[in-house]
Enzyme design. Structure first.
Site, PDB file in Angstrom:
ATOM      1  N   LYS A 165      60.455  -7.971  91.223  1.00 19.42           N
ATOM      2  CA  LYS A 165      61.662  -8.946  91.567  1.00 19.42           C
ATOM      3  C   LYS A 165      61.108  -8.311  93.458  1.00 19.42           C
ATOM      4  CE  LYS A 165      64.916 -11.437  93.406  1.00 19.42           C
ATOM      5  NZ  LYS A 165      63.952 -12.175  94.292  1.00 19.42           N
ATOM      6  N   LYS A 210      56.162  -7.111  94.762  1.00 18.04           N
ATOM      7  CA  LYS A 210      55.891  -8.008  96.643  1.00 18.04           C
ATOM      8  C   LYS A 210      54.711  -8.681  96.900  1.00 18.04           C
ATOM      9  CE  LYS A 210      58.682  -7.132 100.603  1.00 18.04           C
ATOM     10  NZ  LYS A 210      59.568  -7.097 100.398  1.00 18.04           N
ATOM     11  N   ASN A 236      65.485 -12.486 110.698  1.00 20.89           N
ATOM     12  CA  ASN A 236      66.665 -12.503 109.474  1.00 20.89           C
ATOM     13  C   ASN A 236      67.799 -11.457 109.536  1.00 20.89           C
ATOM     14  OD1 ASN A 236      66.841 -11.936 106.815  1.00 20.89           O
ATOM     15  ND2 ASN A 236      67.940 -14.167 106.856  1.00 20.89           N
ATOM     16  N   THR A 271      70.886  -9.062 103.801  1.00 23.77           N
ATOM     17  CA  THR A 271      69.963  -8.474 104.329  1.00 23.77           C
ATOM     18  C   THR A 271      70.794  -7.268 105.276  1.00 23.77           C
ATOM     19  OG1 THR A 271      68.025  -9.017 102.677  1.00 23.77           O
ATOM     20  CG2 THR A 271      68.448  -7.288 104.693  1.00 23.77           C
ATOM     21  N   LYS A 312      64.438   0.433  95.538  1.00 24.46           N
ATOM     22  CA  LYS A 312      66.125  -0.258  96.146  1.00 24.46           C
ATOM     23  C   LYS A 312      66.816  -0.890  94.978  1.00 24.46           C
ATOM     24  CE  LYS A 312      63.770  -2.361  99.541  1.00 24.46           C
ATOM     25  NZ  LYS A 312      64.205  -4.377 100.886  1.00 24.46           N
ATOM     26  N   SER A 372      70.348 -11.788  96.691  1.00 19.26           N
ATOM     27  CA  SER A 372      68.392 -12.266  95.710  1.00 19.26           C
ATOM     28  C   SER A 372      69.300 -12.470  93.992  1.00 19.26           C
ATOM     29  CB  SER A 372      67.412 -11.571  95.693  1.00 19.26           C
ATOM     30  OG  SER A 372      67.318 -12.412  96.558  1.00 19.26           O
TER      31      SER A 372
HETATM   32  N1  LIG Z   1      64.281 -10.737 105.004  1.00 21.62           N
HETATM   33  C1  LIG Z   1      64.964  -9.743 103.909  1.00 21.62           C
HETATM   34  O1  LIG Z   1      66.196 -10.379 103.403  1.00 21.62           O
HETATM   35  C2  LIG Z   1      64.607  -8.480 104.235  1.00 21.62           C
HETATM   36  C3  LIG Z   1      64.038  -8.107 105.215  1.00 21.62           C
HETATM   37  N2  LIG Z   1      63.235  -6.709 104.542  1.00 21.62           N
HETATM   38  C4  LIG Z   1      61.801  -5.885 105.761  1.00 21.62           C
HETATM   39  O2  LIG Z   1      63.367  -6.279 107.193  1.00 21.62           O
HETATM   40  C5  LIG Z   1      62.588  -6.304 108.199  1.00 21.62           C
HETATM   41  C6  LIG Z   1      61.652  -7.229 109.165  1.00 21.62           C
HETATM   42  O3  LIG Z   1      62.378  -8.346 108.040  1.00 21.62           O
HETATM   43  P1  LIG Z   1      62.575  -9.832 108.504  1.00 21.62           P
HETATM   44  O4  LIG Z   1      63.698 -10.393 108.971  1.00 21.62           O
HETATM   45  O5  LIG Z   1      62.628 -10.824 107.466  1.00 21.62           O
HETATM   46  O6  LIG Z   1      61.447 -10.631 109.385  1.00 21.62           O
HETATM   47  P2  LIG Z   1      60.687 -11.823 110.010  1.00 21.62           P
HETATM   48  O7  LIG Z   1      59.991 -12.020 110.082  1.00 21.62           O
HETATM   49  O8  LIG Z   1      62.473 -12.324 110.451  1.00 21.62           O
HETATM   50  O9  LIG Z   1      61.499 -11.566 111.488  1.00 21.62           O
HETATM   51  C7  LIG Z   1      60.645 -10.054 112.435  1.00 21.62           C
HETATM   52  C8  LIG Z   1      60.429  -9.907 113.734  1.00 21.62           C
HETATM   53  O10 LIG Z   1      60.534  -8.387 114.324  1.00 21.62           O
HETATM   54  C9  LIG Z   1      59.572  -8.583 114.709  1.00 21.62           C
HETATM   55  N3  LIG Z   1      58.846  -8.422 115.175  1.00 21.62           N
HETATM   56  C10 LIG Z   1      57.620  -7.789 114.711  1.00 21.62           C
HETATM   57  N4  LIG Z   1      56.503  -7.210 115.097  1.00 21.62           N
HETATM   58  C11 LIG Z   1      57.561  -6.521 116.580  1.00 21.62           C
HETATM   59  C12 LIG Z   1      56.759  -5.623 116.912  1.00 21.62           C
HETATM   60  N5  LIG Z   1      55.726  -5.243 116.488  1.00 21.62           N
HETATM   61  N6  LIG Z   1      57.715  -5.063 118.213  1.00 21.62           N
HETATM   62  C13 LIG Z   1      58.515  -6.154 118.058  1.00 21.62           C
HETATM   63  N7  LIG Z   1      59.354  -6.711 117.445  1.00 21.62           N
HETATM   64  C14 LIG Z   1      58.466  -7.208 116.289  1.00 21.62           C
HETATM   65  C15 LIG Z   1      59.582 -10.338 115.427  1.00 21.62           C
HETATM   66  O11 LIG Z   1      59.103 -10.813 116.582  1.00 21.62           O
HETATM   67  C16 LIG Z   1      60.423 -10.851 114.180  1.00 21.62           C
HETATM   68  O12 LIG Z   1      62.209 -10.871 115.494  1.00 21.62           O
HETATM   69  C17 LIG Z   1      60.434  -6.560 107.848  1.00 21.62           C
HETATM   70  O13 LIG Z   1      60.241  -5.043 107.210  1.00 21.62           O
HETATM   71  C18 LIG Z   1      61.100  -6.780 106.218  1.00 21.62           C
HETATM   72  O14 LIG Z   1      60.618  -5.931 105.080  1.00 21.62           O
HETATM   73  C19 LIG Z   1      63.503  -5.777 103.911  1.00 21.62           C
HETATM   74  C20 LIG Z   1      65.128  -6.258 103.105  1.00 21.62           C
HETATM   75  C21 LIG Z   1      64.974  -8.159 102.607  1.00 21.62           C
HETATM   76  O1  LIG Z   2      65.427 -10.986  97.978  1.00 24.70           O
HETATM   77  C1  LIG Z   2      64.653 -10.161  97.233  1.00 24.70           C
HETATM   78  O2  LIG Z   2      63.989 -10.631  96.227  1.00 24.70           O
HETATM   79  C2  LIG Z   2      63.684  -9.489  97.987  1.00 24.70           C
HETATM   80  C3  LIG Z   2      64.019  -8.894  99.284  1.00 24.70           C
HETATM   81  C4  LIG Z   2      63.077  -8.236  99.968  1.00 24.70           C
HETATM   82  O3  LIG Z   2      62.269  -8.468  99.819  1.00 24.70           O
HETATM   83  C5  LIG Z   2      62.813  -7.057 100.009  1.00 24.70           C
HETATM   84  O4  LIG Z   2      64.180  -5.957 100.305  1.00 24.70           O
HETATM   85  O5  LIG Z   2      61.972  -6.065 100.765  1.00 24.70           O
END
Ligand SMILES: NC(=O)C1=CN([C@@H]2O[C@H](COP(=O)(O)OP(=O)(O)OC[C@H]3O[C@@H](n4cnc5c(N)ncnc54)[C@H](O)[C@@H]3O)[C@@H](O)[C@H]2O)C=CC1
Ligand SMILES: O=C(O)CCC(=O)C(=O)O
Length: 428
Positions: A71, A107, A222, A191, A95, A362
């Site tokens: 996952k 992933k 997000n 998250t 996790k 999820s």
């Molecule tokens: N979306 C999810 O459900 C989950 C996400 N994550 C992790 O959380 C982190 C963020 O994911 P999301 O919010 O989903 O991604 P996203 O794509 O929605 O947002 C990423 C954010 O990071 C910012 N960003 C990128 N490069 C940057 C930099 N150099 N300096 C400052 N800001 C920067 C972008 O502008 C954007 O605001 C990642 O590491 C992801 O793997 C972990 C668990 C679950």
């Molecule tokens: O919702 C999921 O299955 C995975 C979320 C994810 O990619 C993460 O926790 O880094």
């Protein structure tokens, strides 16, 4: 996505090796778990709007499925690397284990920049990904979800392609789908909310009232958006947020020392989590360099963007006021910086515990799809809070009892659970 030579896979393997030593893990189990079990690398030809065909590189890596199907999310990013995806797949295994849900770790990623792709091109890319991976994914094999720069629409196109290929309805093939199309209420928030549930509990351990605290956040996608929303609704004040500006090819930090109005900031960001700097200025934000988010005089740092952001160099800028770091992102801290966090006695909520809310929801999404009966948002969030809070206290208690760093304590719990499953199955 590696920063200044930091390789997340080496980080993930070193973290694992250190804890394998602590718990005296058998050599064979160690060898089995320190690398992914399956790696798929494929090309995805996509017909572009201008009539040309462009070939993209796609990856899916399944680290371990002893406790359940693999996952984990799929990223769209121009600088994604196979080693980053390997690391992320390992962290997914830990996790799911630390929050005790019956899933393994995987992933995926496509090397692309969705900023430069039309909606139609993105749809064909998603469908192409599933055409290549289809036989090696599925509700009982490997279940993708959204991650950096992917969203519910991408997931739905992928699900649809899978259903076209395999002839049936398979809502359990992917999560993070739009609500009404097999998605779960609360997944969008999960998250970020999970990050704040663990922060709330961490503050309890330090006897600090959340309403007296301030925070600075890296990212406004997000995870960060919903973390900021819940944190401010609990009475905390977000002083600074940084995000990436695609047009300027650099990051900015937006600061208001009196506290940012999160709803206003959300209203001026785009779907990639980029804040409009002109509108932010009109709202009275100071605009600073992207790296300044980490240097603020706040109580809490929430890295919620990318890996390798807390390096020894950036750690040196962290204010003495900082008491807690909650890792919303995966792998934001380098190995050397873990030593610095320990030495400074900053309370760390490690990534694969802190951001487990997404995958937990999820899992709830899959459970609801299997029943074809969907819970209310309140029910989902209550169950999410219970899971996150229980996992937090198990890790905190072990860290206290055994005098372990929080990341190591989380690893001890997770590795023991996965090692047990591997042994019970007779694999090693
Ligand atoms: N979306 C999810 O459900 C989950 C996400 N994550 C992790 O959380 C982190 C963020 O994911 P999301 O919010 O989903 O991604 P996203 O794509 O929605 O947002 C990423 C954010 O990071 C910012 N960003 C990128 N490069 C940057 C930099 N150099 N300096 C400052 N800001 C920067 C972008 O502008 C954007 O605001 C990642 O590491 C992801 O793997 C972990 C668990 C679950
Ligand atoms: O919702 C999921 O299955 C995975 C979320 C994810 O990619 C993460 O926790 O880094």
């Amino acid at each position: 996505m590696t920063e200044k030579g930091y390789n997340p896979y080496i980080t993930a393997q070193t973290q694992f090796d250190n804890v394998a030593d602590i718990i005296g893990l058998d050599q064979s189990v160690r060898e089995f778990l320190r690398q992914p079990s399956h790696e798929y690398h494929f090309t995805i030809p996509v017909k572009m709007d201008d009539g040309t065909t462009k070939v993209f590189n796609g990856y899916r890596i399944q680290h371990n499925d002893a406790r359940g199907p693999a996952k984990g999310g799929i990223r769209f990013h121009p600088h994604e690397t196979i080693d980053t995806i390997r690391a992320l797949s390992m962290w997914m295994t830990w996790k799911c284990a630390v929050v005790d849900i019956p899933l393994g770790g995987g992933k995926g990623g496509i090397i692309c920049d969705p900023h430069n792709l039309s909606k139609g091109e993105q749809e064909r890319l998603c469908r192409g990904f599933v055409r290549q991976l289809g036989r090696n994914m599925g509700p009982v094999i490997d279940i993708p979800a959204p991650d950096v720069m992917t969203n519910g629409q991408h997931m739905l196109w992928m699900m649809d392609e899978y259903e076209v290929i395999f002839g049936g309805r398979y809502p359990g093939v992917i999560t993070g789908k739009p609500v009404g199309m097999g998605g779960s209420l609360g997944r969008t928030e999960a998250t970020g909310y999970g990050v704040i549930y663990t922060l709330r509990e961490a503050l309890k351990t330090l006897n600090v009232d959340i309403t007296s605290t301030t925070a600075s956040i890296q990212g406004f996608g997000n995870v960060a958006e919903y973390a900021a929303r819940l944190y401010t609704s609990m009475g905390g004040k977000v002083i600074a947020i940084s995000c990436w500006d695609q047009q300027d090819n650099k990051a900015y930090t937006f600061r208001n020392s009196n506290g940012l109005d999160i709803e206003q900031m959300v209203s001026i960001k785009d779907s990639f989590g980029t804040i409009d700097k002109y509108k932010a200025q009109e709202l009275g934000c100071e605009i600073l360099d992207g790296g300044e988010w980490i240097a603020q005089d706040v109580d809490i740092l929430l890295p919620c963007a990318l890996e390798n952001q807390i390096t020894p160099e950036t750690f040196a800028k962290i204010s003495q006021q900082v008491k807690i770091i909650c890792e919303g992102a995966n792998g934001p801290t380098t190995l050397e910086s873990d030593e610095l966090i320990k030495a400074r006695n900053i309370y760390l909520v490690p990534d694969f515990l802190c951001n487990a809310g997404g995958v937990t929801c999820s899992y709830f999404e899959q459970v609801q799809c299997n029943m074809n009966y969907f819970w209310t948002k309140e029910e989902v969030l209550e169950k999410l809070d219970d899971k996150m809070t229980a996992a937090f206290w198990a890790v905190h208690k072990l860290a206290q009892d055994k005098n372990l760093y929080m990341r190591d304590a989380a690893y001890v719990i997770a590795i023991n659970r996965v090692a047990k499953a591997v042994k019970l199955r007779g694999w090693v």
